[in-house]
Design a protein around this motif. Sequence first.
Motif, PDB file in Angstrom:
ATOM      1  N   ILE A 179       0.775  -1.060  -0.006  1.00  0.00           N
ATOM      2  CA  ILE A 179       0.069   0.018  -0.112  1.00  0.00           C
ATOM      3  C   ILE A 179       0.895   1.195  -0.164  1.00  0.00           C
ATOM      4  N   GLU A 180       0.564   2.020  -1.065  1.00  0.00           N
ATOM      5  CA  GLU A 180       1.524   3.225  -1.186  1.00  0.00           C
ATOM      6  C   GLU A 180       1.174   4.432  -0.301  1.00  0.00           C
ATOM      7  N   ASP A 181       1.855   5.320   0.293  1.00  0.00           N
ATOM      8  CA  ASP A 181       1.465   6.538   0.995  1.00  0.00           C
ATOM      9  C   ASP A 181       0.516   7.431   0.379  1.00  0.00           C
ATOM     10  N   ASP A 182      -0.410   7.581   1.153  1.00  0.00           N
ATOM     11  CA  ASP A 182      -1.638   8.567   0.641  1.00  0.00           C
ATOM     12  C   ASP A 182      -2.217   7.865  -0.452  1.00  0.00           C
ATOM     13  N   PRO A 218      -9.704   7.979   0.930  1.00  0.00           N
ATOM     14  CA  PRO A 218      -8.364   7.719   1.312  1.00  0.00           C
ATOM     15  C   PRO A 218      -8.153   6.462   2.121  1.00  0.00           C
ATOM     16  N   LEU A 219      -7.249   5.805   1.752  1.00  0.00           N
ATOM     17  CA  LEU A 219      -7.186   4.407   2.364  1.00  0.00           C
ATOM     18  C   LEU A 219      -5.883   4.542   3.409  1.00  0.00           C
ATOM     19  N   ARG A 220      -6.324   4.370   4.581  1.00  0.00           N
ATOM     20  CA  ARG A 220      -5.145   4.767   5.583  1.00  0.00           C
ATOM     21  C   ARG A 220      -4.974   3.354   6.476  1.00  0.00           C
ATOM     22  N   CYS A 221      -3.644   2.909   6.165  1.00  0.00           N
ATOM     23  CA  CYS A 221      -3.492   1.480   6.836  1.00  0.00           C
ATOM     24  C   CYS A 221      -2.114   1.588   7.319  1.00  0.00           C
ATOM     25  N   ILE A 222      -1.962   0.835   8.359  1.00  0.00           N
ATOM     26  CA  ILE A 222      -0.657   0.537   8.953  1.00  0.00           C
ATOM     27  C   ILE A 222      -0.289  -0.881   9.210  1.00  0.00           C
ATOM     28  N   PHE A 223       1.121  -1.230   8.986  1.00  0.00           N
ATOM     29  CA  PHE A 223       1.440  -2.472   9.185  1.00  0.00           C
ATOM     30  C   PHE A 223       2.162  -2.748  10.444  1.00  0.00           C
ATOM     31  N   ALA A 224       2.012  -3.401  11.250  1.00  0.00           N
ATOM     32  CA  ALA A 224       2.345  -3.184  12.662  1.00  0.00           C
ATOM     33  C   ALA A 224       3.750  -3.930  12.835  1.00  0.00           C
ATOM     34  N   VAL A 225       4.104  -5.071  11.947  1.00  0.00           N
ATOM     35  CA  VAL A 225       5.524  -5.628  11.871  1.00  0.00           C
ATOM     36  C   VAL A 225       6.383  -5.186  10.654  1.00  0.00           C
ATOM     37  N   SER A 226       7.450  -5.536  10.791  1.00  0.00           N
ATOM     38  CA  SER A 226       8.366  -5.173   9.586  1.00  0.00           C
ATOM     39  C   SER A 226       8.072  -5.755   8.559  1.00  0.00           C
ATOM     40  N   LYS A 227       8.341  -5.106   7.295  1.00  0.00           N
ATOM     41  CA  LYS A 227       8.024  -5.539   5.943  1.00  0.00           C
ATOM     42  C   LYS A 227       9.043  -6.509   5.335  1.00  0.00           C
ATOM     43  N   THR A 228       8.982  -7.614   5.747  1.00  0.00           N
ATOM     44  CA  THR A 228       9.886  -8.515   5.104  1.00  0.00           C
ATOM     45  C   THR A 228       9.046  -9.759   4.251  1.00  0.00           C
ATOM     46  N   LEU A 232     -14.356  -2.597  -7.814  1.00  0.00           N
ATOM     47  CA  LEU A 232     -13.196  -1.717  -7.724  1.00  0.00           C
ATOM     48  C   LEU A 232     -12.307  -1.733  -9.113  1.00  0.00           C
ATOM     49  N   PRO A 233     -12.631  -0.679  -9.774  1.00  0.00           N
ATOM     50  CA  PRO A 233     -11.992  -0.740 -11.102  1.00  0.00           C
ATOM     51  C   PRO A 233     -10.414  -0.430 -11.303  1.00  0.00           C
ATOM     52  N   VAL A 234      -9.962  -1.300 -12.165  1.00  0.00           N
ATOM     53  CA  VAL A 234      -8.564  -1.032 -12.297  1.00  0.00           C
ATOM     54  C   VAL A 234      -8.057  -0.947 -13.590  1.00  0.00           C
ATOM     55  N   ASN A 235      -7.166   0.004 -13.718  1.00  0.00           N
ATOM     56  CA  ASN A 235      -6.563   0.495 -14.879  1.00  0.00           C
ATOM     57  C   ASN A 235      -5.067   1.056 -14.449  1.00  0.00           C
ATOM     58  N   ASP A 236      -4.302   1.467 -15.595  1.00  0.00           N
ATOM     59  CA  ASP A 236      -3.106   2.112 -15.088  1.00  0.00           C
ATOM     60  C   ASP A 236      -3.026   3.433 -13.995  1.00  0.00           C
ATOM     61  N   THR A 237      -3.890   4.082 -13.734  1.00  0.00           N
ATOM     62  CA  THR A 237      -4.058   5.195 -12.893  1.00  0.00           C
ATOM     63  C   THR A 237      -4.977   5.044 -11.785  1.00  0.00           C
ATOM     64  N   VAL A 238      -5.883   3.961 -11.782  1.00  0.00           N
ATOM     65  CA  VAL A 238      -6.890   3.978 -10.827  1.00  0.00           C
ATOM     66  C   VAL A 238      -6.887   2.587  -9.992  1.00  0.00           C
ATOM     67  N   ASN A 239      -6.952   2.845  -8.672  1.00  0.00           N
ATOM     68  CA  ASN A 239      -6.809   1.820  -7.722  1.00  0.00           C
ATOM     69  C   ASN A 239      -5.329   1.075  -7.746  1.00  0.00           C
ATOM     70  N   VAL A 240      -4.290   1.858  -8.154  1.00  0.00           N
ATOM     71  CA  VAL A 240      -3.159   1.336  -8.128  1.00  0.00           C
ATOM     72  C   VAL A 240      -2.322   1.554  -6.709  1.00  0.00           C
ATOM     73  N   GLY A 241      -1.561   0.603  -6.428  1.00  0.00           N
ATOM     74  CA  GLY A 241      -0.801   0.983  -4.728  1.00  0.00           C
ATOM     75  C   GLY A 241      -1.843   0.755  -3.887  1.00  0.00           C
ATOM     76  N   ILE A 242      -2.859  -0.120  -3.928  1.00  0.00           N
ATOM     77  CA  ILE A 242      -3.883  -0.179  -2.598  1.00  0.00           C
ATOM     78  C   ILE A 242      -3.547  -1.722  -1.961  1.00  0.00           C
ATOM     79  N   GLY A 243      -2.530  -2.357  -2.437  1.00  0.00           N
ATOM     80  CA  GLY A 243      -2.417  -3.431  -1.908  1.00  0.00           C
ATOM     81  C   GLY A 243      -3.146  -4.794  -2.448  1.00  0.00           C
ATOM     82  N   GLU A 244      -3.203  -5.894  -1.704  1.00  0.00           N
ATOM     83  CA  GLU A 244      -3.751  -7.086  -2.114  1.00  0.00           C
ATOM     84  C   GLU A 244      -4.942  -7.397  -1.311  1.00  0.00           C
TER      85      GLU A 244
END
Length: 531
Positions: free
Chosen positions: A123-126, A156-166, A198-210
């Motif tokens: 998930i990207e910032d902002d 806005p999608l505001r999420c946190i990941f509590a552990v290290s991203k490994t 949740l429409p997906v293309n090159d600019t929409v819903n990119v960087g929102i995780g799985e």
Amino acid sequence: MAGAIIENMSTKKLVFFGFFILVFQVIFIMVGALIAPSPTSAIRYLATKCINRHRARAWLVPWGSNRCQHIHSFDEPLAKTLDANDIVFAVHIPLPNKEMSPWFQYMLAVLQFDIAFKIINQIEDDAIITIDAGLAYRDDLISEWTTKFHSVEQRPLRCIFAVSKTYENEGRFYHCDPIPLMELGSVAHKYFLINLRLPVNDTVNVGIGEIKDIHLVGIHQNGGFTRVWISMKTVFSPWIFVATVWYWHRISLMARHPVLLEKVIFALGISVTFLNMPVEWLSLGFEWTWMLLFEDAQQGVFYYTLFCFWIIFCGEHLMDQSQRNRLSAYWWQVGLVMFSSSILLIFDLNERGVHLTNPFYSVWASEIGTKVAITFVIVAGISVCLYFLSLCGMVRCVFRNIDGKIHQLPEMPEARRLRYKGIVFRFKFFMLATLACAAMTVIFFILNQVSEGHWHWGDHTIQVHSAFLTGTYGMWNLYVFTVIFLYAPSHNYNKNKSGDGQQTESQETQLTCGEQGPTETYRITGKMTEE
């Protein structure tokens, strides 16, 4: 002699009246605590992942005879052959074997996303998620679904990941804030269907995780609480209306014209009558989506009038006769209240006003909208704080004004001096009771926020939230009734006036200097200010 009931009623009757008000206040609290259920219910739904290969705009149903083809997980072999645009998340409201009802009054929907962490799909910032949302309804289980609303919204999608991203932590879920989806101002149908894409293309819903799953939380007012609430409004509405008419009738019988204080008390009665209008009875038979906006308007009119009443009530006991009875004397206090009310009205119209045509709209959906909304709320809060500081200062000045006048009372018989001290005591008690009502509202509100919603007392469950709502609503109705009743002209006015002798008139003239007003305290403070 003074003409208000509060100054002519015997102490015994006044105590009985206060006991009567207190008993009713306890009853209203107990009605909410023991009879009414919790004000709202929240039901959690897991969205069904329906397959829509042709990407048609047909309504996809998660269960029933026309159930859509669906998958349970994106890890299934069938899911591997699908594109993200082939999935429609479907939610049926309510659950099977249940029905919605107009008694629920409104419905809110909040989304909760289950998003798994992937090194290559974080998930990207902002991040902004785009939702193609549709709402349909029907009133039986065999009819076709009727489209009600459709909109493409961004949140806005505001999420946190509590552990290290490994790599070892792949598959763990993000902790995401709930996302408001919808606010519907009327529940006029039995069944509702929500389809989310949740429409997906090159600019929409990119960087929102799985995204693995979508949960929807539906919130509505409980029908049992609605019945209790409407019943209370039905009882209060004629009571306060009759009291207001009776008050103005007593005022119209006076030989003089009404003063500003009497007019604002009458306006306070009208505002509470407007607040008590049980229009919810009609909303049970009609699809009135503007009911939430109308209820906000009712409360706004009442609180605006109440705040103006407090300012004018204190101010009229501070000014001399040349300054009194002019609304322009309170221009900055009343203007401050009007400014705060206007800000909140604009905010409400921007949120719930738009919901009349698009229930998926949210002022919090964009950063600019969020900043503007927060700014409006902060400015209104600052204005309210300034108002209460001004009010407390005026109350302090009124008390000091009255105490100074009492110390300068001319020599008079002991019985008459005791009468004036009793009048001042009753006035002070009323002012303290007013501050107590405001304090109780704040205390109940804090308890409502920090409590679990209900307490257990033996075999009984006490609904704290319901008790707060019914108790506060009853308290302000009883407060306004008390003001209307105690500050109405007394029927003993003419009798006392004709029975007093020349000596009494002379003593009163020294105190009031010929001023006319609703109460003796009103005239005493006017004389003190003039001196």
